[in-house]
Structures are given as C-alpha cells and as structure tokens.
Enzyme design. Structure first.
Site, PDB file in Angstrom:
ATOM      1  N   HIS A 268       0.920  -1.160  -0.128  1.00  0.00           N
ATOM      2  CA  HIS A 268       0.108   0.134   0.143  1.00  0.00           C
ATOM      3  C   HIS A 268       1.044   1.238  -0.138  1.00  0.00           C
ATOM      4  O   HIS A 268       1.672   1.429  -0.905  1.00  0.00           O
ATOM      5  CB  HIS A 268      -0.887  -0.003   1.223  1.00  0.00           C
ATOM      6  CG  HIS A 268      -2.114   0.763   1.140  1.00  0.00           C
ATOM      7  ND1 HIS A 268      -2.233   1.643   0.224  1.00  0.00           N
ATOM      8  CD2 HIS A 268      -3.121   0.954   2.458  1.00  0.00           C
ATOM      9  CE1 HIS A 268      -3.584   2.428   0.573  1.00  0.00           C
ATOM     10  NE2 HIS A 268      -3.680   2.137   1.697  1.00  0.00           N
ATOM     11  N   HIS A 307      -1.817  -1.631 -10.231  1.00  0.00           N
ATOM     12  CA  HIS A 307      -2.616  -1.112  -9.137  1.00  0.00           C
ATOM     13  C   HIS A 307      -4.022  -2.166  -9.358  1.00  0.00           C
ATOM     14  O   HIS A 307      -4.403  -2.529 -10.473  1.00  0.00           O
ATOM     15  CB  HIS A 307      -3.159   0.100  -9.784  1.00  0.00           C
ATOM     16  CG  HIS A 307      -3.602   1.039  -8.354  1.00  0.00           C
ATOM     17  ND1 HIS A 307      -5.217   0.873  -8.284  1.00  0.00           N
ATOM     18  CD2 HIS A 307      -3.264   1.748  -7.450  1.00  0.00           C
ATOM     19  CE1 HIS A 307      -5.379   1.750  -7.344  1.00  0.00           C
ATOM     20  NE2 HIS A 307      -4.180   2.097  -6.818  1.00  0.00           N
ATOM     21  N   ASP A 363       3.460   5.764  -6.746  1.00  0.00           N
ATOM     22  CA  ASP A 363       4.633   5.761  -5.964  1.00  0.00           C
ATOM     23  C   ASP A 363       5.671   5.739  -6.903  1.00  0.00           C
ATOM     24  O   ASP A 363       6.855   5.508  -6.322  1.00  0.00           O
ATOM     25  CB  ASP A 363       4.443   4.303  -5.091  1.00  0.00           C
ATOM     26  CG  ASP A 363       3.184   4.454  -4.130  1.00  0.00           C
ATOM     27  OD1 ASP A 363       2.985   5.402  -3.367  1.00  0.00           O
ATOM     28  OD2 ASP A 363       2.521   3.580  -3.826  1.00  0.00           O
TER      29      ASP A 363
HETATM   30  C1  LIG Z   1      -0.721  -2.716  -6.150  1.00  0.00           C
HETATM   31  C2  LIG Z   1      -0.865  -4.549  -6.319  1.00  0.00           C
HETATM   32  C3  LIG Z   1      -0.897  -4.976  -4.867  1.00  0.00           C
HETATM   33  C4  LIG Z   1      -2.130  -4.820  -6.931  1.00  0.00           C
HETATM   34  O1  LIG Z   1      -2.381  -6.233  -6.871  1.00  0.00           O
HETATM   35  P1  LIG Z   1      -3.525  -7.168  -7.670  1.00  0.00           P
HETATM   36  O2  LIG Z   1      -4.361  -6.204  -7.980  1.00  0.00           O
HETATM   37  O3  LIG Z   1      -3.964  -8.116  -6.218  1.00  0.00           O
HETATM   38  O4  LIG Z   1      -2.921  -7.776  -8.915  1.00  0.00           O
HETATM   39  P2  LIG Z   1      -2.270  -9.173  -8.793  1.00  0.00           P
HETATM   40  O5  LIG Z   1      -1.230  -9.421  -7.658  1.00  0.00           O
HETATM   41  O6  LIG Z   1      -3.360 -10.185  -8.965  1.00  0.00           O
HETATM   42  O7  LIG Z   1      -1.477  -8.932 -10.242  1.00  0.00           O
HETATM   43  C5  LIG Z   1      -1.970  -9.640 -11.458  1.00  0.00           C
HETATM   44  C6  LIG Z   1      -0.765 -10.136 -12.212  1.00  0.00           C
HETATM   45  O8  LIG Z   1       0.263  -9.075 -12.485  1.00  0.00           O
HETATM   46  C7  LIG Z   1       1.415  -9.367 -11.891  1.00  0.00           C
HETATM   47  N1  LIG Z   1       1.819  -8.165 -11.207  1.00  0.00           N
HETATM   48  C8  LIG Z   1       1.036  -7.071 -10.498  1.00  0.00           C
HETATM   49  N2  LIG Z   1       1.740  -6.380  -9.966  1.00  0.00           N
HETATM   50  C9  LIG Z   1       3.156  -6.685 -10.329  1.00  0.00           C
HETATM   51  C10 LIG Z   1       4.477  -5.994 -10.155  1.00  0.00           C
HETATM   52  N3  LIG Z   1       4.356  -4.838  -9.448  1.00  0.00           N
HETATM   53  N4  LIG Z   1       5.530  -6.359 -10.524  1.00  0.00           N
HETATM   54  C11 LIG Z   1       5.483  -7.807 -11.051  1.00  0.00           C
HETATM   55  N5  LIG Z   1       4.339  -8.252 -11.586  1.00  0.00           N
HETATM   56  C12 LIG Z   1       3.087  -8.029 -10.947  1.00  0.00           C
HETATM   57  C13 LIG Z   1       0.938 -10.434 -10.601  1.00  0.00           C
HETATM   58  O9  LIG Z   1       2.137 -11.504 -10.415  1.00  0.00           O
HETATM   59  C14 LIG Z   1      -0.009 -11.091 -11.600  1.00  0.00           C
HETATM   60  O10 LIG Z   1       0.505 -12.130 -12.517  1.00  0.00           O
HETATM   61  P3  LIG Z   1      -0.031 -13.419 -13.004  1.00  0.00           P
HETATM   62  O11 LIG Z   1      -1.537 -13.499 -13.594  1.00  0.00           O
HETATM   63  O12 LIG Z   1       0.861 -14.247 -13.775  1.00  0.00           O
HETATM   64  O13 LIG Z   1      -0.131 -14.228 -11.601  1.00  0.00           O
HETATM   65  C15 LIG Z   1       0.234  -5.245  -7.135  1.00  0.00           C
HETATM   66  O14 LIG Z   1       0.259  -4.563  -8.228  1.00  0.00           O
HETATM   67  C16 LIG Z   1       1.774  -4.780  -6.550  1.00  0.00           C
HETATM   68  O15 LIG Z   1       2.112  -5.540  -5.630  1.00  0.00           O
HETATM   69  N6  LIG Z   1       2.184  -3.732  -6.877  1.00  0.00           N
HETATM   70  C17 LIG Z   1       3.650  -3.348  -6.543  1.00  0.00           C
HETATM   71  C18 LIG Z   1       3.406  -2.467  -5.218  1.00  0.00           C
HETATM   72  C19 LIG Z   1       3.090  -1.162  -5.538  1.00  0.00           C
HETATM   73  O16 LIG Z   1       3.339  -0.393  -5.930  1.00  0.00           O
HETATM   74  N7  LIG Z   1       1.887  -0.733  -4.346  1.00  0.00           N
HETATM   75  C20 LIG Z   1       1.293   0.634  -4.658  1.00  0.00           C
HETATM   76  C21 LIG Z   1      -0.013   0.702  -5.079  1.00  0.00           C
HETATM   77  S1  LIG Z   1      -0.670   2.368  -5.333  1.00  0.00           S
END
Ligand SMILES: CC(C)(COP(=O)(O)OP(=O)(O)OC[C@H]1O[C@@H](n2cnc3c(N)ncnc32)[C@H](O)[C@@H]1OP(=O)(O)O)[C@@H](O)C(=O)NCCC(=O)NCCS
Length: 437
Positions: A268, A307, A363
């Site tokens: 987050h 996101h 971010d």
């Molecule tokens: C923000 C976040 C938690 C959203 O997660 P989510 O909606 O649950 O998305 P998912 O984890 O289901 O991701 C979907 C796919 O994209 C991939 N993915 C998502 N974010 C990724 C990232 N930052 N780097 C690499 N792969 C990523 C996942 O591994 C998944 O791949 P798969 O389908 O092969 O398993 C996630 O994108 C993340 O961890 N980002 C990095 C942290 C970040 O910047 N957070 C700030 C948010 S404002």
C-alpha cells in the site's frame, strides 16, 4: 418481469428468485433467501480481498481504473492539482463544494490554529527509540491523541466531529515532522502560523537556527501538489480500515491510527519507500533489463507498478512526473531518475506488463521527489499519510452520517475441524505446525 432485476435459478432446488439490480449491484443480503431447506443458512457471496464488493455509497472520489480517471467531488484531479491548494481540496472533500474566498480564509485559519500539539504529545514521542521507524511513531502518536481529546468519542455530535477533523488536519504534519526530527536527533520545531500548510510542514521538518524559515517556493508548491494527489483514493485498504474501525463508533484518532497502520504495508503506502530501495538495488540503467527478467521470472516485484483499480496509466503519476521535473530544476538531479525512466520505458513495451495492464502508479516517482528534498526513504509513507489524513476523515464523516451503515462484520466460510472431544494434556501429540513441519 421488471427490467432492472436478476433472475437466479438454484439448480439444487429448481427454485427461481428475482432480485433487484440497483446501481449495477445486487444486495448480497437478497441472496440469503436462497436456501435448500429451512435449516439452510442461505446463500452468501465469497469475496476475499473485496475484489467485487461495494461496501458503501460514497460521493467523495470517483475512479475509472480502465480509463485512468480520478475525480474528487466531480472535479478532475488534473484541474485541482493545477488550480487549487491542498487545504482548498481538503475543504472540497469534506463539504462537497470548493470554498468561497471567505470560507477558505476561515478554514485555513481554523486548521492553522490547530497545528500546535499538547506538550504531553512531545513526551510520547521522546519515549520512542532513536531509530524507530517514523511511520510507527506517526501511527502510535495519532492513536495517543485520543487520550488528549477524550471528547472525540462523541462521534454523533456534528460540531464535535468537525472540531476533531480540524485538529487531525492541523496536527498530522506536526506529528509527522516530530517523528522525522526524533530520528535525526534534532529538537522539535513548533508550528509557525504565518506560513502556509506545506511551508509550515517544511518549517517543522527542516528549520535549524534561522529566526524565520523560508521555504523554497518550487518545493512547497511541489509538496502541495503531491498532497492534493494523495488526498483521497476512494475505498483503498487504509480507507477501508478507517471505515471498519469507525463503524464501531471508535473515536477518529483511533480509527485514523488504524488506517495509517494499513498504509504502512509495502503493498500500500510503503510502496514508494520500496521503489527507492529497488532503484538503489538496480543501481544503473544498464542493469534494468536483467532486473526485469527477474521480475518476469517471479523472483522480484516491480514496485511502483500495477494497481488493483487502475488498469491504465495512473493519472496521478503523469502529474508527479511533471512535478519531479520542476523539483529537479532546483535540486541536484538524482541519478536514480535515469534508472526509473529506463524501467518505465522498457516495461511499457514488454508483453508481460502490457498483457497484465501493469502501469506506473503514484508511488513510482513520488519517492524520487522526496529524496530530492533530502528526506530518508523511511519518511516516504509518512509523507503519504499526512495528506491522506483528509481523505480518511472525509470518508469517516460520510460513514458516520450514512443511515445504511452498521458495524462492519464480514461472514466467513468455516473450514476448520467439526466438533470434537476434549483431549487431556497427556493424550495430546505435538501438532506438525508447532514443531516447524
Ligand atoms: C498494487 C498490487 C498489490 C495490486 O495487486 P492485485 O490487484 O492483487 O494484482 P495481482 O497481484 O492479481 O496481479 C495480477 C498479475 O500481475 C502481476 N503483477 C502485479 N503487480 C506486479 C508488479 N508490480 N510486478 C510484477 N508483476 C506484477 C501478478 O504477479 C499477476 O501475474 P499472474 O497473473 O501471472 O499471476 C500489485 O500490483 C503490486 O504488488 N504492485 C507493487 C506494489 C505497489 O506499487 N503498490 C502501490 C499501489 S498504489
């Protein structure tokens, strides 16, 4: 058959039910009537992480994640970031309308006159170890404010709520600055009521022995823009925590401490800190392709990308990128910016990121701006929490006034053991989990 309805046939019983569709949703409680017999509890929905569940009606923030749109009370974020100050936007979030000149003057006056902290607050802060994470100090000290303002428990008194909101908005930067000064071992700086909201925050962060702190106008403007962009983001993890805690009628300081604790997680608000650490680890643009190969192999995560809601470029990221350019005109250019630009360039052309709709989020660049302002990475989430305070309290106000809301209490699917007989100690065997199996 009315048009706005959904017909459900339960193949277990052959019975058909018609449930209303309202605002593109069906009420989960209408499913409860779907039973196999009188003993059946009734159908529930299962939605871990609230992937497809609206928990409230809200008129504060609108996001269209597919189109990359963010609006506060109907105003596009781009317009607000260009034309307004943070406190003007805070007023908009609370009261639903942009303030008139007279309203803004009173509002700014009120917030400014609530920036001072009770001296006992300073003592809580002094109790932390010198190297405590500033976000931990922020969360704990916000919670401790409820001991200074026990009247905040009167959550049904509208006038009282407004007073607490002004206090929270006024004091969040003071506590944030104290947590930074505590880390670096400098004396805490008292607020200066002559300064604007962001200038005063800078004063409390950085003033040394000069009689009057003068903020660099480019940096104070950049901070104001960043604050507007971070002010609210509808039902995210921290805001949901604020609403869940607030639903028990806890005071807003306790609820806000919970929201800030949620923000502290690396998925987050702490992602901006993680981005900077990631850029430092990559080190140079030449190492970007190798790093992205490891991301695609699942060995690393590209922090600041992706996101839950935006499946397009985060509109805040565009504004932040422009703001970063302005900041780097008056601060030394950080070589990590080149690493970030190269990461973004390659990732946006790569099939892995394109197919998963992974774009840079808010971010990705904000940490570089905070670093240019000489803040340590550990302060980045605090820099997010200060402006998000206004979104949290606006959402809390909406919750308290919402007749449809009750105490938050999800259901579960129980997957544990059925009822079993008590085992005396002598007859028990060590559970595999307890012995590390
Ligand atoms: C923000 C976040 C938690 C959203 O997660 P989510 O909606 O649950 O998305 P998912 O984890 O289901 O991701 C979907 C796919 O994209 C991939 N993915 C998502 N974010 C990724 C990232 N930052 N780097 C690499 N792969 C990523 C996942 O591994 C998944 O791949 P798969 O389908 O092969 O398993 C996630 O994108 C993340 O961890 N980002 C990095 C942290 C970040 O910047 N957070 C700030 C948010 S404002």
């Amino acid at each position: 058959m009315p048009e706005n309805t959904l017909t459900i046939t339960d193949n277990r019983t052959g019975k058909t039910y018609t449930v209303p569709i309202e605002d593109g949703t069906i009420r989960a409680m209408t499913l409860r009537q779907i039973k196999t017999g009188p003993e059946d509890f009734g159908l529930m929905t299962f939605d871990p992480a609230f992937m497809n569940t609206a928990s409230c009606r809200s008129s504060i923030t609108f996001i269209d994640g597919d189109l990359g749109i963010l609006r506060y009370r109907g105003y596009p974020i781009e317009v607000l970031a260009e034309r307004c100050t943070y406190l003007e936007v805070a007023y908009l979030l609370f009261f639903g309308e942009l303030p008139t000149a007279a309203e803004l003057k009173n509002w700014v006056h009120d917030i400014t006159h609530h920036t001072m902290l009770h001296e006992t607050t300073k003592k809580y802060m002094e109790g932390f170890r010198y190297d405590s994470h500033p976000m931990v100090m922020f969360v704990s000290t916000i919670a401790a404010l409820s001991s200074v303002y026990p009247d905040a428990r009167q959550v049904h008194d509208a006038e009282n709520r407004l007073l607490q909101i002004k206090r929270l908005l006024g004091k969040a930067p003071s506590i944030a600055a104290m947590s930074y000064r505590h880390n670096v071992g400098f004396p805490y700086v008292y607020p200066d009521n002559d300064l604007s909201y962001t200038e005063n925050f800078m004063n409390m962060l950085w003033r040394m022995v000069e009689p009057k702190y003068v903020a660099n106008p480019v940096l104070s403007k950049a901070l104001d823009i960043l604050f507007i962009l971070h002010a609210d983001h509808e039902q995210n993890c921290g805001t949901n925590a604020m609403r869940v805690i607030g639903s028990s009628q806890a005071d807003p300081y306790s609820a806000l401490a919970g929201a800030a604790a949620a923000l502290y997680g690396p998925l987050h608000g702490a992602a901006n800190e993680a981005v900077l650490r990631m850029l430092e680890q990559i080190g140079s643009p030449a190492n970007v392709p190798g790093f992205l190969r490891r991301v695609k192999a699942g060995e690393e995560r590209l922090m600041g990308f992706g996101h839950r809601v935006y499946k397009n470029y985060d509109p805040r990221c565009r504004i932040i990128k422009r703001t970063a350019d302005e900041v780097f005109q008056v601060t030394p250019r950080n070589p990590l910016l080149d690493v970030a630009l190269e990461l973004e360039r390659i990732a946006l052309q790569d099939e892995y990121f394109i197919s998963r709709k992974l774009y840079p989020n808010v971010d990705f660049y904000s940490g570089l701006i905070y670093r240019a302002m000489n803040l340590p990475a550990s302060m980045f989430t605090v820099m997010f929490a200060v402006p998000r305070t206004c979104g949290w309290v606006a959402q809390w106000m909406e919750l308290v006034a919402d007749q449809e809301q009750k105490i938050s209490r999800p259901r579960q699917i129980y997957i544990g053991s059925p009822t079993r007989d008590y085992l005396p100690m002598a007859a028990r065997e060590a559970a595999p989990a307890a012995v590390g199996a």
